[in-house]
Write a protein that holds these residues in place. Sequence first.
Motif: not given
Length: 385
Positions: A112, A124-126, A117, A104, A100, A114
């Motif tokens: 953020k 994931c994004y942030f 995972r 994240c 990762t 997740n």
Amino acid sequence: MRHGQAAAAALSFCVWSMPALALEVGETLTGYAELQGRQVPLPEGEWVVAGLGNNTIVSGVAGAYGTIENAVLLQFNGDKARGIVEINTNTISVTEGWGTTDACLRDGVLAKLNLYRTAVDGFCYFVTETAQPVTGGTDAWKAAKAFTAERGYAMPQEWLTVGFRLSNRHDILDARYHFDGLELGTLAPSMTTWSPETVVTDPDKYAVVNDLNAWAGLTSELFESGLRGRLAEKLHGRSVPQPLAVLETGTIDPSAVGRASKAARKRALQELAAEGVIREDDLASYFAAVDNTAPPPTLENYYQTLVAKMISFNLFRVSVDYLLAYIVTVSAAVSGYITASIVVTHSMAQIANDLAWDSYIAGQRKDGSELVEFDYIERPVETKS
């Protein structure tokens, strides 16, 4: 759900476009960009391929991953570069996943999420504030800066950034979208600091971050298709909307932030009426329908509901445990002791189970790394007054 509502509403404002199938410096793209057969959605408007090259891995097992292909795309408005998209993807597939990204995981970003995972894949994004480096960077970034300088475009230093990291066992798609936020007036990142501390105390900044987070949720639905090279089937010739509203007053109105906001929808309805697509007589009823639409839930709403559900479930479970114990013992004191013991035991068992699974997942990685970072076009943001 906020993401589903944002997707349904925002896609109604998407524009038709014809995406290109390959990348060349100087090429203009709309819809999506394709790199190594993987596709990244682009916000509406024209994006210019300003730099192409190879990236380096600054953390992780570089020898196991081989070459990382890197592209930098720019969107211009007037004499400024208003948006940047940087894309990283692998040229050699691996067998144990890609880990990762630090953004994240760490504290300090504005938002953020997740989505999932495991030991070999993740998504994931942030949302965060970033600043571009004055010197250094990848070959693609250096080429992009030269591209703008040769053509006389200004390149802002501070940006609001939405980043995505999607990977499976074999491949990775890492994309970061940078927006200069000049639509935000005095709240533009070049004029004020966007830290978690300032966002939670400023309703206007909070509204913008919430909008960026919703836009990220909308766009994340497209990344799974993009990793498989199927984005054209998902977009049907459209582009995702821009995440920030164009404000006419120079100040922030939370109800006007976002392409799917009430203000944006009313402007779109007025344009349709002016073009004769809908009748002027119907505008009042359309406006009333827009005004009566409930606002989408915020992250705070989501976590409040989550906490309430957790409390109600545990109260129900404890009540059942107590009732069963009382039926057997016919003693309030003994039943209370048994119920408390069950709660403590279950809590400790849950913690032990989570730790065991974390250890198991970490042990599955053989030729990979938990944290894989590339050379990104950003640096720490200095505090502004």
